[in-house]
Design an enzyme around this catalytic site. Structure first.
Site, PDB file in Angstrom:
ATOM      1  N   SER A  80      64.535  54.155  94.306  1.00 16.19           N
ATOM      2  CA  SER A  80      64.780  55.520  93.831  1.00 16.19           C
ATOM      3  C   SER A  80      64.333  56.564  94.841  1.00 16.19           C
ATOM      4  CB  SER A  80      64.048  55.735  92.504  1.00 16.19           C
ATOM      5  OG  SER A  80      62.686  55.383  92.647  1.00 16.19           O
ATOM      6  N   THR A 185      61.197  59.781  91.013  1.00 18.84           N
ATOM      7  CA  THR A 185      60.833  60.505  92.231  1.00 18.84           C
ATOM      8  C   THR A 185      59.380  60.253  92.577  1.00 18.84           C
ATOM      9  OG1 THR A 185      62.420  62.242  91.737  1.00 18.84           O
ATOM     10  CG2 THR A 185      60.574  62.860  93.139  1.00 18.84           C
ATOM     11  N   THR A 203      63.223  61.892  96.768  1.00 13.85           N
ATOM     12  CA  THR A 203      63.987  61.059  95.838  1.00 13.85           C
ATOM     13  C   THR A 203      65.389  60.767  96.369  1.00 13.85           C
ATOM     14  OG1 THR A 203      64.613  60.883  93.501  1.00 13.85           O
ATOM     15  CG2 THR A 203      65.026  62.989  94.540  1.00 13.85           C
ATOM     16  N   ARG A 213      75.685  66.603  94.111  1.00 13.23           N
ATOM     17  CA  ARG A 213      74.745  67.074  93.089  1.00 13.23           C
ATOM     18  C   ARG A 213      73.374  67.376  93.726  1.00 13.23           C
ATOM     19  NH1 ARG A 213      69.769  64.376  90.871  1.00 13.23           N
ATOM     20  NH2 ARG A 213      69.597  64.991  88.689  1.00 13.23           N
ATOM     21  N   THR A 236      59.255  64.628  87.420  1.00 15.61           N
ATOM     22  CA  THR A 236      60.123  63.480  87.621  1.00 15.61           C
ATOM     23  C   THR A 236      60.885  63.217  86.330  1.00 15.61           C
ATOM     24  OG1 THR A 236      60.225  61.137  88.250  1.00 15.61           O
ATOM     25  CG2 THR A 236      58.233  61.846  87.094  1.00 15.61           C
ATOM     26  N   GLY A 237      62.058  62.666  86.492  1.00 16.14           N
ATOM     27  CA  GLY A 237      62.905  62.452  85.321  1.00 16.14           C
ATOM     28  C   GLY A 237      64.250  63.106  85.542  1.00 16.14           C
TER      29      GLY A 237
HETATM   30  N1  ASP Z   1      64.294  64.209  89.231  1.00 11.49           N
HETATM   31  C1  ASP Z   1      65.079  63.304  90.025  1.00 11.49           C
HETATM   32  C2  ASP Z   1      66.515  63.752  89.998  1.00 11.49           C
HETATM   33  O1  ASP Z   1      67.017  64.064  88.946  1.00 11.49           O
HETATM   34  C3  ASP Z   1      65.005  61.894  89.594  1.00 11.49           C
HETATM   35  C4  ASP Z   1      63.679  61.396  89.052  1.00 11.49           C
HETATM   36  O2  ASP Z   1      62.651  61.999  89.267  1.00 11.49           O
HETATM   37  O3  ASP Z   1      63.614  60.374  88.392  1.00 11.49           O
HETATM   38  O4  ASP Z   1      67.148  63.731  91.023  1.00 11.49           O
END
Ligand code: ASP
Length: 326
Positions: A80, A185, A203, A213, A236-237
């Site tokens: 990731s 991330t 990330t 994107r 994160t997320g």
């Molecule tokens: N926030 C990151 C994104 O949407 C991914 C993650 O942190 O899991 O690109």
């Protein structure tokens, strides 16, 4: 926004009548004089350890954040972030990163960067070598080339296999309002123990994202933020949600208004749910640290549990963030 004191913040929070003794004690706490490193996810442990090593060998706090994050970017087993990160819908690894120096109040970021495994280092160079803040796509790549970064294929056999499985699945989910879940991330927040803050994140974003994107991780104030006046934060997320709430700068502003890092992390996630109840099931997690080295870590729900890493007083550990909604 002028900082208000901790008592002012607590009074302003609905349902909170008065400060407890421990809160008053925390409010008067001074920086410890010792560095603290806080990072997202279990892979954050090796990032923190590298950051601490760099710092103790005489590197700056920004060096520590950058080099710590490089460890995760370089690790092909982390699918990731950086090398080995899962690609976009067209099979191209597209990286986002941002880094911020809370002392200079200066951030650098890159988005949609291809073929460079260490986007956090390119983001750092945006600060050190330019008057810009964010570089995107081919321009970011050309910038990295000028600075001597080496281009390379970022797909590994394992990530290519995952992409081919997804691409050849006739029932595959896409991000055309039909989300899939493959991300995480590295976010790292650091203090030197003297009130100085730095933070960064890196990330490959959501796996199979629509090419082009851009989400929170490369948007200053969304995925990461640092300000010596109060502290630093990282998210994160689901970065599309995080971006809509300018998550990291909001956390830091809450701390500047007197909230503890934990209170500030909880408040931003509650705000997401107040404004849109469906966010209760969102993949959302945040970490924060005050300029006194206090930390906070929260995730929205048990389906997206946050395991995070803390390096403090020479001890490096993995901990669980608070689950806000069961
Ligand atoms: N926030 C990151 C994104 O949407 C991914 C993650 O942190 O899991 O690109």
């Amino acid at each position: 926004m002028e900082p208000i004191d901790r008592r002012g913040f607590m009074k302003s929070m609905a349902g909170t009548a008065a400060l407890t003794g421990s809160e008053l004690a925390a409010a008067s706490e001074q920086p410890s004089g010792r560095p603290v490193f806080l990072a997202t996810w279990p892979f954050g442990k090796s990032a923190n350890e590298r950051a601490a090593e760099v710092y103790h060998r005489g590197g700056s706090l920004m060096d520590a954040v950058e080099k710590g994050i490089n460890v995760v970017e370089d690790d092909p087993a982390v699918m990731s972030v950086g090398y080995g990160g899962l690609p976009n819908a067209e099979g191209v690894v597209e990286l986002d990163a941002a880094i911020m120096d809370g002392t200079r109040h200066r951030a650098g970021s890159v988005c949609n960067l291809h073929m460079i495994k260490n986007p956090i280092s390119v983001a750092r160079q945006v600060i050190e070598k330019t008057r810009h803040t964010t570089m995107a796509g081919d321009g970011a790549f050309q910038f990295a080339m000028k600075l001597g970064f080496q281009p390379q294929q970022l797909l590994t056999p394992a990530s290519l296999k995952r992409w081919l499985e997804w691409k050849t699945n006739p029932n595959r989910q896409t991000f055309w309002l039909n989300p899939t879940e493959n991300h995480d991330t590295i976010g790292l927040v650091a203090t030197d123990g003297e009130g100085h803050m730095a933070a960064g994140c890196s990330t490959s974003g959501l796996a199979w994202k629509i090419p082009g994107r851009v989400a929170d991780s490369s948007l200053v104030g969304c995925g990461v933020y640092a300000d010596d006046r109060a502290g630093g934060a990282s998210a994160t997320g689901d970065g599309d949600i995080m971006t809509n709430y300018c998550t990291s700068v909001t956390i830091v502003q809450l701390m500047a208004s007197g909230a503890s890092p934990q209170e500030a992390c909880e408040e931003i996630l509650r705000h997401m749910v107040r404004t849109d109840p469906s966010n209760r099931s969102a993949q959302a997690a945040v970490i924060a640290m005050s300029n006194r080295g206090e930390t906070g870590a929260v995730c929205m729900n048990p389906q997206f549990r946050l395991r995070y890493a803390l390096w403090k007083d020479g001890a490096s550990q993995l901990l669980d963030g608070k689950v806000l909604y069961d």
